[in-house]
Design an enzyme around this catalytic site. Structure first.
Site, PDB file in Angstrom:
ATOM      1  N   GLY A 158       8.812  -5.707   2.923  1.00 45.59           N
ATOM      2  CA  GLY A 158       9.917  -4.898   3.429  1.00 45.59           C
ATOM      3  C   GLY A 158      11.126  -5.180   2.550  1.00 45.59           C
ATOM      4  O   GLY A 158      11.802  -6.182   2.738  1.00 45.59           O
ATOM      5  N   ASN A 191      -6.550  -0.586   1.509  1.00 50.29           N
ATOM      6  CA  ASN A 191      -5.949  -0.236   2.793  1.00 50.29           C
ATOM      7  C   ASN A 191      -6.783   0.885   3.419  1.00 50.29           C
ATOM      8  O   ASN A 191      -7.101   1.873   2.759  1.00 50.29           O
ATOM      9  CB  ASN A 191      -4.512   0.215   2.543  1.00 50.29           C
ATOM     10  CG  ASN A 191      -3.762   0.554   3.828  1.00 50.29           C
ATOM     11  OD1 ASN A 191      -4.023   1.569   4.465  1.00 50.29           O
ATOM     12  ND2 ASN A 191      -2.824  -0.293   4.192  1.00 50.29           N
ATOM     13  N   SER A 223       0.830  -1.196   0.000  1.00 49.02           N
ATOM     14  CA  SER A 223       0.000   0.000   0.000  1.00 49.02           C
ATOM     15  C   SER A 223       0.873   1.258   0.000  1.00 49.02           C
ATOM     16  O   SER A 223       1.845   1.356   0.744  1.00 49.02           O
ATOM     17  CB  SER A 223      -0.889  -0.004   1.240  1.00 49.02           C
ATOM     18  OG  SER A 223      -1.660   1.176   1.280  1.00 49.02           O
ATOM     19  N   ASN A 278      -4.693  -0.299   8.350  1.00 53.72           N
ATOM     20  CA  ASN A 278      -3.419   0.356   8.620  1.00 53.72           C
ATOM     21  C   ASN A 278      -3.446   0.951  10.029  1.00 53.72           C
ATOM     22  O   ASN A 278      -4.001   2.020  10.244  1.00 53.72           O
ATOM     23  CB  ASN A 278      -3.181   1.452   7.578  1.00 53.72           C
ATOM     24  CG  ASN A 278      -1.837   2.119   7.737  1.00 53.72           C
ATOM     25  OD1 ASN A 278      -1.070   1.776   8.637  1.00 53.72           O
ATOM     26  ND2 ASN A 278      -1.549   3.066   6.884  1.00 53.72           N
ATOM     27  N   ASN A 332       5.069  -2.546   8.231  1.00 54.95           N
ATOM     28  CA  ASN A 332       5.009  -1.183   7.718  1.00 54.95           C
ATOM     29  C   ASN A 332       6.431  -0.631   7.690  1.00 54.95           C
ATOM     30  O   ASN A 332       7.356  -1.270   8.182  1.00 54.95           O
ATOM     31  CB  ASN A 332       4.108  -0.320   8.610  1.00 54.95           C
ATOM     32  CG  ASN A 332       3.406   0.777   7.815  1.00 54.95           C
ATOM     33  OD1 ASN A 332       4.043   1.427   6.982  1.00 54.95           O
ATOM     34  ND2 ASN A 332       2.129   0.980   8.060  1.00 54.95           N
ATOM     35  N   CYS A 375       0.724   3.526  10.373  1.00 55.05           N
ATOM     36  CA  CYS A 375       1.385   4.548   9.563  1.00 55.05           C
ATOM     37  C   CYS A 375       2.226   5.431  10.473  1.00 55.05           C
ATOM     38  O   CYS A 375       1.701   6.024  11.414  1.00 55.05           O
ATOM     39  CB  CYS A 375       0.384   5.413   8.810  1.00 55.05           C
ATOM     40  SG  CYS A 375       1.235   6.665   7.824  1.00 55.05           S
TER      41      CYS A 375
END
Lengths: 275, 305
Positions: free
Chosen positions: B245, B101, B23, B129, B194, B132
């Site tokens: 990642g 998302n 996302s 999410n 994230n 963030c």
């Protein structure tokens, strides 16, 4: 918009520290419109996750070229690419310059090698006018012969006076605009016609942000249209990441506009400058 | 040689291969449609949406670092209704599963956006999410306090029948606590991770490189962090993990699957090369075929550790 494995056709010093890089790009080259850019994966810059955007200087079926100088790690690495080396490109990207309006007289304004981004526009505009090029010194004023060969009258200003008029390019522009407005140089007979001549001017500019803002402010003050090619750091280059946004005026305020997709060329009246 | 079975299920969401996009790195989809055959992807995950249009952060919003980049975009977006009007019709001509998302400034925001999207048949799953790093309200706070985390996931769960994927924050003392909480609250999957909260400073101006001062680090630099978190979480939960990642290559994706991920997301690599996700899919399939591995399930979590 295509992704293409191009190959270096020519890479050489162009003038002083400025370099010319010509790439074969049979897919992208013929599609390039004036003011668009290509997003370049710089070879041997392994730690870099981002491509680097470059305005297209010249483009046709034989390839496309960019004019650059070393300003950071990406351009420093780019100086090492050799003839025949593959270079991955995405392009052509962005919304470039519109063709001049009907009956309009185009005026080009560039700071430094910003005029590279104006070359295709200069070549393709049906009417040729006056081009104002500024630079810090004579060494920073490029391509004068090339624009003259296209039929443009080139006027030069340098900060140190080493070439052309001493001072900013906007000062040279101001002087010329004032002459046009007062009709000193007008070939026309009546005042009304002089005014019409002045109102037919349409500006196309590329260069540092301060210069673009100054050009835009002058145009708006005088009721002229100015198209400004904005330079912002970019990540994706295709409108997805929202890194390169600038504020665009709306009826009720402003919205973000993407330099990579909605621009890089914007009408001066759209831009909400931030201090 | 038989073709391996790349299919992955996240609740009712069926992915024909285990590769989606992270996302925020792929816009809303149309931006990349000219360069990538979207239907090749296992799913598309679009940029975070909240109930109302959101303006996001000031610029500069990104900064390149060694082996990665910082971002503090701040989740600008058209809001739930704006997304439905402006972007959902685009997906009518594609068959690729769509993961949306969602985020909120308050728990109520999360509920409302989940409820709005629950009626949209084209949306295959919601990714929540709670992590963030770049929005002051909610955002990372919901991702790092397990009680708030549960409150958000519970609130979304009761408003939607769609599969829920909870995107976990990496900057927690124990990822297993959050992975278990997501599972206990009824999530169908978790995505790990994230971007990692980070900072860069211009030494000449002595100012942060981002207008938001701090941002989230993504790209190859964070991959080993993400692999470790996936490996830890995989031993704590039974629901699928979407690993992400710094995935650039098929080998990167395989590493995540061996660590315990059922699926993966390609993020920053799309900026470097928009064809990254498709290359990852092709390479994973070729590698599995060469090794005679019949399915993702056969490979998943096989790390000898």
């Amino acid at each position: 918009m295509k992704q293409e494995n191009s190959c270096v056709l020519e890479h050489r010093l162009y003038q002083g520290d400025y370099r010319l890089l010509k790439l074969s790009a049979p897919l992208i080259g013929p599609l390039v419109q004036p003011g668009q850019f290509v997003h370049v994966k710089i070879p041997r810059l392994e730690q870099a996750v981002l491509r680097r955007p470059f305005s297209v200087f010249k483009a046709d079926a034989s390839g496309l070229s960019i004019l650059y100088k070393t300003v950071g790690k990406g351009t420093a690495a780019l100086t090492t690419v050799a003839d025949g080396e593959p270079v991955n490109l995405i392009g052509p990207l962005g919304t470039g310059f519109p063709t001049a309006g009907n009956g309009k007289t185009p005026v080009l304004v560039a700071g430094g090698y910003g005029n590279a981004a104006l070359y295709l526009q200069a070549a393709r505009l049906p009417v040729k006018g006056v081009a104002f090029f500024g630079g810090r010194t004579s060494g920073d004023v490029l391509c004068v012969d090339e624009f003259e060969a296209l039929g443009w009258e080139v006027r030069i200003a340098t900060d140190d006076g080493s070439l052309g008029r001493k001072g900013f390019v906007t000062a040279a522009l101001d002087e010329w605009l004032a002459e046009q407005e007062s009709g000193v140089r007008s070939q026309g007979a009546g005042g009304g016609e002089q005014n019409e001549t002045f109102q037919s001017l349409e500006l196309f500019a590329c260069g540092p942000n301060a210069m673009l803002r100054a050009v835009g402010d002058r145009a708006l003050a005088k009721g002229l249209t100015a198209w400004l090619s904005m330079d912002r750091n970019m990540a994706c280059g295709v409108g997805a990441c929202l890194t390169c946004v600038i504020k665009r005026k709306t009826a009720g305020g402003w919205e973000w506009a993407r330099c990579c997709k909605d621009g890089p060329v914007f009408n001066a009246e759209e831009i909400l400058w931030e201090d | 040689m038989n073709k391996p079975d790349l299919k992955v299920r996240i609740g009712s969401l069926e992915m024909k291969n285990p590769v989606t996009v992270a996302s925020g790195t792929f816009g809303y989809g149309p931006e990349y449609a000219g360069l990538v055959d979207l239907d090749r992807l296992g799913a598309i995950t679009v940029k975070g949406i909240c109930t109302e249009p959101h303006v996001g952060n000031a610029t500069p919003r990104t900064f390149e670092t060694a082996g990665g980049m910082l971002n503090a975009i701040g989740l600008p977006g058209p809001g739930a209704q704006g997304f439905i009007k402006k972007y959902l019709p685009f997906y009518e001509k594609y068959s690729v599963p769509l993961i949306v998302n969602i985020w909120g400034k308050t728990v109520e925001d999360y509920s409302r956006v989940a409820e709005i999207f629950n009626d949209q048949a084209r949306i295959g799953a919601l990714e929540v999410n709670v992590s963030c790093p770049n929005v002051k309200e909610g955002g990372a706070l919901y991702g790092t306090d397990v009680n708030l985390f549960r409150t958000v996931v519970d609130a979304v769960r009761v408003r939607t029948q769609k599969p829920l994927i909870v995107k976990l924050a990496p900057n927690v003392a124990d990822i297993k606590v959050f992975a278990r909480a997501a599972q206990e609250c009824g999530a169908e999957a978790v995505s790990i991770m994230n971007s990692y909260p980070a900072m860069a400073i211009d030494i000449e101006t002595r100012r942060p490189q981002l207008a938001n001062r701090t941002g989230g680090l993504s790209g190859p630099a964070i991959k080993p962090i993400a692999v470790k978190l996936v490996w830890e979480a995989a031993r704590a939960i039974t629901i699928p993990i979407i690993g992400m990642g710094g995935i650039y290559t098929p080998e990167d994706a395989l590493e995540f699957i061996i660590a315990g991920a059922s699926a993966v997301a390609v993020g920053t690599a799309s900026f470097t090369d928009p064809s990254s996700a498709v290359r990852v899919i092709e390479g994973v399939e070729a590698w599995m075929a060469a090794k005679g591995i019949g399915s993702i399930a056969e490979l998943r979590g096989t790390v000898q550790a």
